[in-house]
Design a protein around this motif. Structure first.
Motif, mmCIF file in Angstrom:
data_model
loop_
_atom_site.group_PDB
_atom_site.id
_atom_site.type_symbol
_atom_site.label_atom_id
_atom_site.label_comp_id
_atom_site.label_asym_id
_atom_site.label_seq_id
_atom_site.Cartn_x
_atom_site.Cartn_y
_atom_site.Cartn_z
ATOM 1 N N MET A 241 0.830 -1.170 0.044
ATOM 2 C CA MET A 241 0.061 0.003 0.141
ATOM 3 C C MET A 241 0.968 1.365 0.061
ATOM 4 O O MET A 241 1.851 1.301 0.570
ATOM 5 C CB MET A 241 -0.833 -0.080 1.324
ATOM 6 N N GLN A 242 0.314 2.220 -0.614
ATOM 7 C CA GLN A 242 1.345 3.355 -0.812
ATOM 8 C C GLN A 242 0.411 4.463 -0.199
ATOM 9 O O GLN A 242 -0.799 4.724 -0.146
ATOM 10 C CB GLN A 242 1.647 3.769 -2.223
ATOM 11 N N PHE A 243 1.345 5.555 0.167
ATOM 12 C CA PHE A 243 0.585 6.690 0.820
ATOM 13 C C PHE A 243 -0.167 7.554 -0.248
ATOM 14 O O PHE A 243 -1.411 7.849 -0.156
ATOM 15 C CB PHE A 243 1.785 7.733 1.408
ATOM 16 N N ILE A 244 0.720 7.970 -1.254
ATOM 17 C CA ILE A 244 -0.282 8.334 -2.264
ATOM 18 C C ILE A 244 0.295 7.532 -3.673
ATOM 19 O O ILE A 244 1.501 7.408 -3.996
ATOM 20 C CB ILE A 244 0.029 9.923 -2.865
ATOM 21 N N ASP A 245 -0.735 6.943 -4.381
ATOM 22 C CA ASP A 245 -0.310 6.089 -5.426
ATOM 23 C C ASP A 245 -0.331 6.866 -6.807
ATOM 24 O O ASP A 245 -1.626 6.896 -7.227
ATOM 25 C CB ASP A 245 -1.178 4.644 -5.387
ATOM 26 N N LEU A 246 0.429 7.306 -7.337
ATOM 27 C CA LEU A 246 0.526 8.421 -8.482
ATOM 28 C C LEU A 246 0.413 7.282 -9.916
ATOM 29 O O LEU A 246 -0.057 7.609 -10.899
ATOM 30 C CB LEU A 246 1.676 9.086 -8.630
ATOM 31 N N LYS A 247 1.030 6.038 -9.661
ATOM 32 C CA LYS A 247 0.888 4.868 -10.822
ATOM 33 C C LYS A 247 -0.550 4.641 -11.029
ATOM 34 O O LYS A 247 -0.730 4.484 -12.474
ATOM 35 C CB LYS A 247 1.754 3.729 -10.305
ATOM 36 N N ALA A 248 -1.205 4.566 -10.203
ATOM 37 C CA ALA A 248 -2.628 4.195 -10.475
ATOM 38 C C ALA A 248 -3.462 5.035 -11.779
ATOM 39 O O ALA A 248 -4.069 4.495 -12.603
ATOM 40 C CB ALA A 248 -3.554 4.309 -9.377
ATOM 41 N N GLN A 249 -3.069 6.585 -11.343
ATOM 42 C CA GLN A 249 -3.769 7.325 -12.351
ATOM 43 C C GLN A 249 -3.022 7.352 -13.773
ATOM 44 O O GLN A 249 -3.565 7.333 -14.666
ATOM 45 C CB GLN A 249 -3.584 8.697 -11.655
ATOM 46 N N GLN A 250 -1.762 7.333 -13.508
ATOM 47 C CA GLN A 250 -0.911 7.272 -14.836
ATOM 48 C C GLN A 250 -1.516 6.206 -15.807
ATOM 49 O O GLN A 250 -1.497 6.192 -16.792
ATOM 50 C CB GLN A 250 0.651 7.074 -14.477
ATOM 51 N N LYS A 251 -1.325 4.857 -15.063
ATOM 52 C CA LYS A 251 -1.932 3.655 -15.908
ATOM 53 C C LYS A 251 -3.437 4.099 -16.556
ATOM 54 O O LYS A 251 -3.354 3.833 -17.713
ATOM 55 C CB LYS A 251 -2.139 2.706 -14.864
ATOM 56 N N ARG A 252 -4.327 4.895 -15.984
ATOM 57 C CA ARG A 252 -5.484 5.249 -16.739
ATOM 58 C C ARG A 252 -5.238 5.934 -17.982
ATOM 59 O O ARG A 252 -6.095 5.806 -18.780
ATOM 60 C CB ARG A 252 -6.244 5.968 -15.521
ATOM 61 N N ILE A 253 -4.515 6.943 -17.794
ATOM 62 C CA ILE A 253 -4.220 7.831 -18.917
ATOM 63 C C ILE A 253 -3.018 7.789 -19.807
ATOM 64 O O ILE A 253 -2.681 8.898 -20.483
ATOM 65 C CB ILE A 253 -4.641 9.360 -18.457
ATOM 66 N N ARG A 254 -2.194 6.837 -19.389
ATOM 67 C CA ARG A 254 -0.642 6.527 -19.972
ATOM 68 C C ARG A 254 -0.867 6.810 -21.609
ATOM 69 O O ARG A 254 0.027 7.653 -22.259
ATOM 70 C CB ARG A 254 -0.253 5.321 -19.846
ATOM 71 N N PRO A 255 -1.767 6.403 -22.472
ATOM 72 C CA PRO A 255 -1.829 6.305 -23.829
ATOM 73 C C PRO A 255 -1.848 7.844 -24.098
ATOM 74 O O PRO A 255 -1.168 8.386 -25.188
ATOM 75 C CB PRO A 255 -2.956 5.652 -24.494
ATOM 76 N N GLN A 256 -2.947 8.745 -23.670
ATOM 77 C CA GLN A 256 -2.862 10.109 -23.928
ATOM 78 C C GLN A 256 -1.647 10.731 -23.375
ATOM 79 O O GLN A 256 -1.466 11.895 -23.991
ATOM 80 C CB GLN A 256 -4.059 10.539 -23.106
ATOM 81 N N ILE A 257 -1.207 10.344 -22.409
ATOM 82 C CA ILE A 257 0.100 11.122 -21.909
ATOM 83 C C ILE A 257 1.221 11.061 -22.883
ATOM 84 O O ILE A 257 1.995 11.709 -23.425
ATOM 85 C CB ILE A 257 0.482 10.542 -20.483
ATOM 86 N N ASN A 258 1.290 9.652 -23.346
ATOM 87 C CA ASN A 258 2.494 9.294 -24.400
ATOM 88 C C ASN A 258 2.146 10.350 -25.752
ATOM 89 O O ASN A 258 3.153 10.597 -26.009
ATOM 90 C CB ASN A 258 2.223 7.772 -24.647
ATOM 91 N N GLU A 259 0.898 10.484 -26.049
ATOM 92 C CA GLU A 259 0.788 10.977 -27.280
ATOM 93 C C GLU A 259 1.002 12.392 -27.127
ATOM 94 O O GLU A 259 1.543 13.147 -27.977
ATOM 95 C CB GLU A 259 -0.842 10.871 -27.561
ATOM 96 N N ALA A 260 0.637 13.230 -25.947
ATOM 97 C CA ALA A 260 0.892 14.463 -25.676
ATOM 98 C C ALA A 260 2.408 14.790 -25.525
ATOM 99 O O ALA A 260 2.993 15.867 -26.218
ATOM 100 C CB ALA A 260 0.144 14.807 -24.284
ATOM 101 N N ILE A 261 3.059 13.929 -24.940
ATOM 102 C CA ILE A 261 4.816 14.250 -24.760
ATOM 103 C C ILE A 261 5.196 14.041 -26.163
ATOM 104 O O ILE A 261 5.938 14.911 -26.704
ATOM 105 C CB ILE A 261 5.227 13.217 -23.969
ATOM 106 N N LYS A 262 4.748 13.003 -27.081
ATOM 107 C CA LYS A 262 5.078 12.907 -28.342
ATOM 108 C C LYS A 262 5.002 14.146 -29.279
ATOM 109 O O LYS A 262 5.807 14.452 -30.022
ATOM 110 C CB LYS A 262 4.623 11.551 -29.032
ATOM 111 N N LYS A 263 3.893 14.624 -29.159
ATOM 112 C CA LYS A 263 3.478 16.027 -29.963
ATOM 113 C C LYS A 263 4.543 17.029 -29.558
ATOM 114 O O LYS A 263 4.944 17.574 -30.555
ATOM 115 C CB LYS A 263 2.039 16.437 -29.570
#
Ligand SMILES: *Cc1c(COP(=O)(O)O)cnc(C)c1O
Length: 374
Positions: A1-23
């Motif tokens: 268990m983590q105090f704040i789990d940032l990975k959970a959110q990242q997993k949810r929007i990872r394709p959109q984030i990858n696309e945004a960074i690629k742009k």
């Protein structure tokens, strides 16, 4: 268990984030690229102000308005002793003097009832000129702005809202950080709206101040690029961070709701657990406010025992804040002592922040609750 789990959110929007960074990698405008302006428009509209200015951190988002307003040595800035150090640090950095005002016991925010008296003391002393009030919206809940703004008006003071932990929270249906004359937030990864590095933003309806801050943001630039007109900083928001934040804004309102659900579950469980061995006080949100729950912070007289119990069960918990700011080594030059701000000092001995994020697993939360409430 983590105090704040940032990975959970990242997993949810990872394709959109990858696309945004690629742009951004494709167009190559890493500094002040188009995403910065796009994000600023989104932020300004969401918060309901004329100007949102992206910058390099929450700390710089606090420093820039102070520089633009022209504070420095001989100026008194009224603020809370119970916050992250950055709130007070930027005041001291300008050469101004932080003047602490104790907090309300329930909200942990600056107590408006003690503000006027603090201003009177400074006026009577006649060594410092009162100029600014800097309330902090601690743990995600706005301070009590109606009386604060009224006191500011009567005394001719400028209000800088530190909403580093409260982006999107509401006070009487208005969103933080639009509650002072100028407001600042942080996009540090663990804040309610976080990027993947450092970032922040400033919010204001004041056109003149916005123009000065935009100049300070880039080395005090003037209209002519080769003629700097004031001493400034390099405090720009990176294009890549802006691109990431644009994607995160798309799910932010939903995440605020998820945060509220997690908070409700904690609060309901604590209300039911009157027989528990730890006497726990849940955080309370004022009726005219909503919190974005940067932290879910309980109070407990036997806080250290409770934290030891959590540790034994491998449940992370954090103390925000172990020491009030007036007792930190960096502030000894102000000459404060233990006992000067008793409400803040008591809070420092009794607060504990529980694991909290929008995607907290219900089974994990049940385990936290049973350890805390049994
Ligand atoms: C995080 C925080 C800041 C500073 O923000 P950074 O982005 O880390 O510079 C300032 N004030 C408060 C209350 C904070 O929680």
């Amino acid at each position: 268990m983590q105090f704040i789990d940032l990975k959970a959110q990242q997993k949810r929007i990872r394709p959109q984030i990858n696309e945004a960074i690629k742009k951004v990698l494709d167009h190559g405008c890493y500094i002040m690229g188009p995403e910065v302006g796009q994000l600023e428009s989104l932020l300004a509209e969401f918060i309901g102000v004329r100007h949102a200015i992206g910058c390099s951190s929450g700390t710089d988002a606090l420093l820039l308005p102070l520089l633009a307003y022209g504070v420095g040595p001989g100026v008194a800035i009224f603020t809370t002793p119970f916050s992250f150090f950055a709130s007070c640090e930027v005041i001291a950095l300008t050469g101004a003097t932080p003047v602490f005002v104790d907090i309300e016991p329930v909200s942990f925010n600056i107590d408006p009832a003690k503000l006027q008296a603090a201003i009177e003391v400074v006026k009577k002393d006649d060594k410092l000129k009162p100029k600014v009030i800097m309330p902090v919206d601690l743990f995600g809940q706005p301070a009590d702005y109606d009386p604060i703004m009224q006191i500011a008006e009567v005394n001719g003071l400028f209000v800088l809202e530190d909403a580093a932990q409260a982006f999107g929270a509401t006070y009487k249906s208005r969103r933080a950080p639009s509650l002072g004359h100028v407001g600042a937030t942080s996009f540090f990864p663990a804040k309610p709206l976080g990027c993947y590095g450092d970032g922040g933003a400033i919010f204001t309806d004041d056109d003149q101040l916005a123009e000065t801050m935009r100049s300070l943001l880039v080395h005090g630039k003037g209209k002519d690029k080769y003629n700097n007109v004031r001493i400034g900083l390099n405090a720009r928001l990176d294009t890549i961070q802006a691109a990431i934040l644009i994607e995160k804004m798309k799910i932010f309102v939903e995440e605020i709701e998820l945060r509220q659900q997690v908070a409700n579950r904690y609060t309901e469980a604590i209300a039911l657990a009157v027989e528990g061995s730890f006497k726990i006080t849940p955080p309370i949100t004022r009726k005219d406010c909503t919190s974005v729950w940067a932290q879910y912070t309980i109070s407990c007289d036997r806080r250290d025992d409770l934290q030891a119990r959590f540790k034994h069960e491998r449940i992370p918990s954090m103390i925000y804040y172990q020491k009030p700011i007036h007792l930190l080594d960096a502030m000894t030059y102000l000459g404060h002592q233990c006992g000067d701000f008793p409400v803040a000092e008591k809070a420092a001995h009794s607060v504990l922040a529980l694991p909290f994020h929008p995607y907290l697993d219900p089974d994990d939360q049940s385990r936290i609750i049973s350890v805390m409430c049994e």
